[in-house]
Design a protein around this motif. Structure first.
Motif, PDB file in Angstrom:
ATOM      1  N   THR A  72       0.836  -1.198   0.000  1.00  0.00           N
ATOM      2  CA  THR A  72       0.000   0.000   0.000  1.00  0.00           C
ATOM      3  C   THR A  72       0.871   1.248   0.000  1.00  0.00           C
ATOM      4  O   THR A  72       0.538   2.256  -0.630  1.00  0.00           O
ATOM      5  CB  THR A  72      -0.928   0.014   1.230  1.00  0.00           C
ATOM      6  OG1 THR A  72      -1.700  -1.189   1.248  1.00  0.00           O
ATOM      7  CG2 THR A  72      -1.859   1.207   1.200  1.00  0.00           C
ATOM      8  N   ILE A  75       1.977   1.941  -3.563  1.00  0.00           N
ATOM      9  CA  ILE A  75       0.934   2.556  -4.380  1.00  0.00           C
ATOM     10  C   ILE A  75       0.743   4.027  -4.001  1.00  0.00           C
ATOM     11  O   ILE A  75       0.656   4.903  -4.872  1.00  0.00           O
ATOM     12  CB  ILE A  75      -0.391   1.783  -4.228  1.00  0.00           C
ATOM     13  CG1 ILE A  75      -0.223   0.348  -4.758  1.00  0.00           C
ATOM     14  CG2 ILE A  75      -1.527   2.483  -4.963  1.00  0.00           C
ATOM     15  CD1 ILE A  75      -1.415  -0.542  -4.510  1.00  0.00           C
ATOM     16  N   ILE A 196       3.512   1.967  -8.720  1.00  0.00           N
ATOM     17  CA  ILE A 196       2.102   1.601  -8.511  1.00  0.00           C
ATOM     18  C   ILE A 196       1.832   0.195  -9.053  1.00  0.00           C
ATOM     19  O   ILE A 196       1.161  -0.615  -8.407  1.00  0.00           O
ATOM     20  CB  ILE A 196       1.177   2.630  -9.192  1.00  0.00           C
ATOM     21  CG1 ILE A 196       1.319   4.001  -8.510  1.00  0.00           C
ATOM     22  CG2 ILE A 196      -0.276   2.166  -9.144  1.00  0.00           C
ATOM     23  CD1 ILE A 196       0.557   5.115  -9.214  1.00  0.00           C
ATOM     24  N   LEU A 200       0.389  -3.116  -7.109  1.00  0.00           N
ATOM     25  CA  LEU A 200      -0.804  -3.836  -7.558  1.00  0.00           C
ATOM     26  C   LEU A 200      -0.479  -5.292  -7.881  1.00  0.00           C
ATOM     27  O   LEU A 200      -1.275  -6.193  -7.619  1.00  0.00           O
ATOM     28  CB  LEU A 200      -1.393  -3.148  -8.795  1.00  0.00           C
ATOM     29  CG  LEU A 200      -1.958  -1.742  -8.576  1.00  0.00           C
ATOM     30  CD1 LEU A 200      -2.396  -1.128  -9.904  1.00  0.00           C
ATOM     31  CD2 LEU A 200      -3.139  -1.774  -7.596  1.00  0.00           C
TER      32      LEU A 200
END
Length: 208
Positions: A72, A75, A196, A200
């Motif tokens: 997290t 991201i 990012i 993911l």
């Protein structure tokens, strides 16, 4: 002990990545004179050290309590860098900063730049924070001093590189600075998107 100290220092230096940060740092501070850039570099490095130490001590507890994963962080950090990259490519940062001559830049602007994006997320970014939480052991007396010193030395080396780059920036004219800002913005956008995508992918949302 010495070998472990050198190994940890090299790991932290690599994830802080001051060499890769130099062109971004110079682009973000293009309207400042070299002394102001040096001030920003030193203050940003001090803040980055404090952030890394904080996450080294409390990181696991905070992430566990808030149910936040390291991915997290990737991201979120990538999203912040992407916003900064868009401003650099579109020239918004330069237009906003050009309203002030270097000698008239408010102290608040220098503080803001040194805190974010230089300290966080460029120096103390997701990779550096995660590495500190993984490799550091602040709860063992035998390794406490070793970890603190290795993080400090890595940040000190990073600060020295940024400080030297800030001094050398006085030889860069406006045209070079403007072009570099656009190019760095594009590269920073690519780095942000990759960060990012990595987050993911680790979540299993994407298969890279």
């Amino acid at each position: 002990m010495a070998a472990e100290f050198i190994s940890l220092t090299l790991i932290y230096f690599a994830v802080i990545d001051p060499i890769g940060t130099i062109p971004i740092f110079l682009s973000l501070t293009e309207n400042l004179n070299h002394k102001q850039k040096q001030w920003v570099a030193l203050r940003g490095s001090i803040i980055a050290f404090c952030v890394l130490m904080f996450f080294g001590v409390f990181g696991h507890f905070i992430l566990k309590h808030l149910k936040i994963s390291a991915d997290t962080f990737n991201i979120a950090g990538g999203a912040i860098l992407f916003i900064i990259a868009l401003e650099m490519v579109n020239g918004r940062r330069q237009a906003r900063k050009s309203k002030f001559a270097a000698e008239n830049v408010p102290k608040e602007e220098l503080i803001r730049l040194s805190s974010s994006p230089l300290a966080v997320p460029l120096l103390a970014g997701p990779a550096a924070i995660t590495s500190v939480m993984i490799f550091s052991d602040f709860y063992n007396v035998d390794t406490l001093f070793l970890n603190i010193c290795s993080i400090f030395l890595a940040v000190l080396l990073s600060a020295s590189l940024l400080y030297t780059a800030a001094w050398g920036s006085k030889f860069i004219n406006l045209t070079i600075s403007t072009v570099m800002s656009r190019v760095v913005g594009i590269l920073l956008a690519a780095i942000a998107i990759q960060t990012i995508l990595n987050g993911l992918s680790n979540f299993g949302i994407l298969n890279l």
